[in-house]
Design a protein around this motif. Structure first.
Motif, mmCIF file in Angstrom:
data_model
loop_
_atom_site.group_PDB
_atom_site.id
_atom_site.type_symbol
_atom_site.label_atom_id
_atom_site.label_comp_id
_atom_site.label_asym_id
_atom_site.label_seq_id
_atom_site.Cartn_x
_atom_site.Cartn_y
_atom_site.Cartn_z
ATOM 1 N N ASP A 270 -0.070 -1.944 -9.935
ATOM 2 C CA ASP A 270 -1.164 -0.982 -9.446
ATOM 3 C C ASP A 270 -2.613 -1.405 -9.264
ATOM 4 O O ASP A 270 -3.065 -0.932 -8.212
ATOM 5 N N ARG A 271 -3.019 -2.264 -10.242
ATOM 6 C CA ARG A 271 -4.398 -2.740 -9.921
ATOM 7 C C ARG A 271 -4.281 -3.604 -8.631
ATOM 8 O O ARG A 271 -5.457 -3.407 -8.044
ATOM 9 N N ILE A 272 -3.496 -4.430 -8.523
ATOM 10 C CA ILE A 272 -3.447 -5.201 -7.217
ATOM 11 C C ILE A 272 -3.262 -4.464 -6.078
ATOM 12 O O ILE A 272 -3.987 -4.403 -4.960
ATOM 13 N N LEU A 273 -2.438 -3.394 -5.974
ATOM 14 C CA LEU A 273 -2.136 -2.524 -5.106
ATOM 15 C C LEU A 273 -3.588 -1.676 -4.474
ATOM 16 O O LEU A 273 -3.620 -1.575 -3.462
ATOM 17 N N LYS A 274 -4.250 -1.331 -5.532
ATOM 18 C CA LYS A 274 -5.669 -0.735 -5.237
ATOM 19 C C LYS A 274 -6.422 -1.573 -5.002
ATOM 20 O O LYS A 274 -7.380 -1.192 -3.782
ATOM 21 N N LEU A 275 -6.579 -2.990 -5.081
ATOM 22 C CA LEU A 275 -7.699 -3.858 -4.604
ATOM 23 C C LEU A 275 -6.987 -3.999 -3.177
ATOM 24 O O LEU A 275 -7.816 -4.434 -2.439
ATOM 25 N N MET A 276 -5.759 -4.192 -2.982
ATOM 26 C CA MET A 276 -5.137 -4.241 -1.490
ATOM 27 C C MET A 276 -5.532 -3.111 -0.577
ATOM 28 O O MET A 276 -5.391 -3.178 0.637
ATOM 29 N N ASN A 277 -5.990 -1.937 -1.285
ATOM 30 C CA ASN A 277 -6.146 -0.644 -0.381
ATOM 31 C C ASN A 277 -4.730 -0.326 0.244
ATOM 32 O O ASN A 277 -4.738 0.128 1.405
ATOM 33 N N ARG A 278 -3.583 -0.526 -0.360
ATOM 34 C CA ARG A 278 -2.216 -0.003 0.036
ATOM 35 C C ARG A 278 -2.047 1.434 -0.057
ATOM 36 O O ARG A 278 -0.934 1.862 0.694
ATOM 37 N N GLY A 279 -2.685 2.129 -0.750
ATOM 38 C CA GLY A 279 -2.464 3.520 -0.632
ATOM 39 C C GLY A 279 -1.416 4.323 -1.481
ATOM 40 O O GLY A 279 -0.821 5.347 -1.281
ATOM 41 N N TYR A 280 -0.835 3.357 -2.318
ATOM 42 C CA TYR A 280 0.612 3.986 -3.139
ATOM 43 C C TYR A 280 0.486 3.375 -4.396
ATOM 44 O O TYR A 280 -0.181 1.987 -4.475
ATOM 45 N N THR A 281 1.268 3.609 -5.406
ATOM 46 C CA THR A 281 1.387 2.992 -6.684
ATOM 47 C C THR A 281 3.012 2.590 -6.792
ATOM 48 O O THR A 281 3.416 2.692 -5.980
ATOM 49 N N GLN A 282 3.086 1.856 -7.959
ATOM 50 C CA GLN A 282 4.386 1.199 -8.002
ATOM 51 C C GLN A 282 5.272 2.394 -8.362
ATOM 52 O O GLN A 282 6.539 2.388 -7.698
ATOM 53 N N LYS A 283 4.790 3.242 -9.119
ATOM 54 C CA LYS A 283 5.737 4.623 -9.351
ATOM 55 C C LYS A 283 6.220 5.251 -8.065
ATOM 56 O O LYS A 283 7.065 5.459 -7.639
ATOM 57 N N GLN A 284 5.131 5.340 -7.138
ATOM 58 C CA GLN A 284 5.230 6.164 -5.745
ATOM 59 C C GLN A 284 6.294 5.196 -4.964
ATOM 60 O O GLN A 284 7.188 5.805 -4.090
ATOM 61 N N TYR A 285 6.035 3.902 -4.996
ATOM 62 C CA TYR A 285 7.112 3.255 -4.171
ATOM 63 C C TYR A 285 8.380 3.432 -4.560
ATOM 64 O O TYR A 285 9.552 3.307 -3.666
ATOM 65 N N LEU A 286 8.534 3.119 -5.866
ATOM 66 C CA LEU A 286 10.018 3.379 -6.415
ATOM 67 C C LEU A 286 10.491 4.765 -6.236
ATOM 68 O O LEU A 286 11.794 4.635 -5.930
ATOM 69 N N LYS A 287 9.809 5.622 -6.084
ATOM 70 C CA LYS A 287 10.242 7.008 -5.924
ATOM 71 C C LYS A 287 10.781 7.080 -4.456
ATOM 72 O O LYS A 287 11.883 7.632 -3.964
ATOM 73 N N LEU A 288 9.843 6.290 -3.323
ATOM 74 C CA LEU A 288 10.476 6.268 -2.048
ATOM 75 C C LEU A 288 11.760 5.572 -1.721
ATOM 76 O O LEU A 288 12.705 6.271 -1.253
ATOM 77 N N ILE A 289 11.855 4.478 -2.636
ATOM 78 C CA ILE A 289 13.147 3.741 -2.405
ATOM 79 C C ILE A 289 14.281 4.669 -2.757
ATOM 80 O O ILE A 289 15.314 4.443 -2.218
ATOM 81 N N ASN A 290 14.032 5.214 -4.032
ATOM 82 C CA ASN A 290 15.265 6.062 -4.761
ATOM 83 C C ASN A 290 15.478 7.147 -3.768
ATOM 84 O O ASN A 290 16.837 7.433 -3.330
ATOM 85 N N ASN A 291 14.598 7.879 -3.090
ATOM 86 C CA ASN A 291 14.913 8.992 -2.127
ATOM 87 C C ASN A 291 15.663 8.326 -1.109
ATOM 88 O O ASN A 291 16.596 9.077 -0.712
ATOM 89 N N ALA A 292 15.125 7.092 -0.421
ATOM 90 C CA ALA A 292 15.866 6.671 0.684
ATOM 91 C C ALA A 292 17.288 6.275 0.535
ATOM 92 O O ALA A 292 18.093 6.592 1.107
#
Length: 381
Positions: A270-292
């Protein structure tokens, strides 16, 4: 006189599928003007390099390829040499300083000018720079050249508005511009008439596509699915922050749309994702994957990931490795961080050693290779 007059040209392409589609467009433009395509630089009067600037390594490959032509040009006065695409937009006039043997430079939105630039190089014998356009004219997509017999790439949008802190694409390709759905469908219909049955829709961020009259990406998917003659199609690349249930339901319900999703994670921290300006967290990404995976049966999921981002700690890397273990991607494109000009990261110190980048890169590669072998064994048994 404007035209090829039996001159031969060769084009070398580096980078993504978008670059390869651009090269097809350029080939078509030059064939229309009477130039002849050849398969090696040695046979050519004109040599074009369609370069990629996403990573330093990609740029180094282009400069290395241009180098040997310098001596040939000093002896014979040819070939005419052009640098085109993202790398041309990135370097602009500086490319002439780095490689004085270049005759012209054309950015991604100026590829329609390439026949004229070649003609100027032939007649005026001076450097030509074309990096001024912010929008590509749609006529360039109708050049009637394809390298594949049954499959084709179709650009639906260009540019990116996300400005991830490490990424040079918005500075090379510009801001997002979506093509009109009618033009896209017309292009695909033309391909179908020429025997094409498989289509890949291309864009830096396809699921942020918005056409005229607010045509959304899922609307465009429905239009392509309804076309006669198309057996299957897919798309790349999607951004996690713009992906959601509407897209997943479309993937489930459209019979011609392949059950394939390339969804770059880039990091699990999450720290690196914020520095990258990706606009999501690890939890949000994993939720997307589960939904998909819950919605789309037999979904094949792939990703991009970067190791060695500035200040990446062992814990940050462990978080990324954990995502790999949880998701079990069918394939992963794993890259070592490379500092790019113009980007926010250009202000950061690249403080992760090359040795550590290589180590982390290898760990993920080894895991992915082992996973691939296990999947193959499971499938075969």
């Amino acid at each position: 006189m404007f035209g090829g007059a039996s001159m031969k040209f060769f084009i070398k392409t580096f980078g993504c599928q978008m670059n390869f589609r651009d090269s097809e467009i350029i080939i078509g433009l030059l064939l229309q003007k009477g130039y002849t395509l050849v398969d090696t630089a040695k046979k050519a009067d004109i040599v074009l390099f369609n370069g990629c600037s996403v990573r330093q390594h990609a740029e180094n490959r282009v400069w290395s390829a241009i180098g040997p032509l310098k001596k040939t040009k000093e002896k014979t006065g040819k070939p005419i040499i052009g640098l085109i695409g993202c790398m041309a937009q990135n370097y602009q006039k500086k490319a002439f300083q780095k490689a004085p043997c270049l005759d012209f430079i054309a950015g991604p939105n100026n590829i329609g000018d390439i026949p004229e630039l070649i003609n100027k190089a032939r007649i005026q014998n001076q450097h030509c720079l074309a990096v001024d356009k912010v929008i590509r004219q749609d006529f360039v997509y109708n050049t009637n050249y394809l390298s594949g017999a049954t499959g084709a790439n179709v650009i639906i949008m260009e540019g990116c508005n996300n400005f991830c802190s490490y990424c040079i694409v918005p500075y090379c390709r510009g801001r997002e511009r979506s093509r009109a759905a009618a033009n896209i469908i017309s292009e695909i219909k033309d391909f179908v008439c020429r025997g094409i049955t498989e289509i890949t829709l291309l864009g830096q961020n396809v699921n942020s596509y918005i056409g005229k009259n607010n045509t959304k990406f899922v609307d465009l998917l429905q239009m392509v699915n309804d076309l006669k003659g198309i057996k299957s199609f897919d798309f790349v690349t999607a951004h996690p922050k713009d992906a959601g249930l509407e897209l997943f339901y479309a993937m489930r319900d459209l019979p011609k749309l392949k059950k394939f999703l390339h969804l770059p994670v880039q990091s699990g921290s999450d720290r690196i994702l914020k520095l990258m300006n990706r606009g999501y967290t690890q939890k949000q990404y994993l939720k997307l994957i589960n939904n998909a995976r819950e919605i789309v049966p037999n979904l094949r999921l792939t990703t991009d990931v970067m190791v060695g981002f500035p200040s990446e700690t062992e814990q940050d890397f462990a978080d990324t490795f954990e995502i790999f273990k949880q998701v079990k991607f069918a394939a992963a494109y794993i890259f070592k961080y490379s500092q790019r000009p113009h980007t926010k990261c250009a202000e950061l110190v690249d403080n992760v050693s090359d040795a550590l980048k290589k180590q982390r890169h290898q760990i993920l590669l080894n895991f992915q290779k082992q996973l691939h072998n296990e999947i193959n064994v499971y499938t075969q048994t």
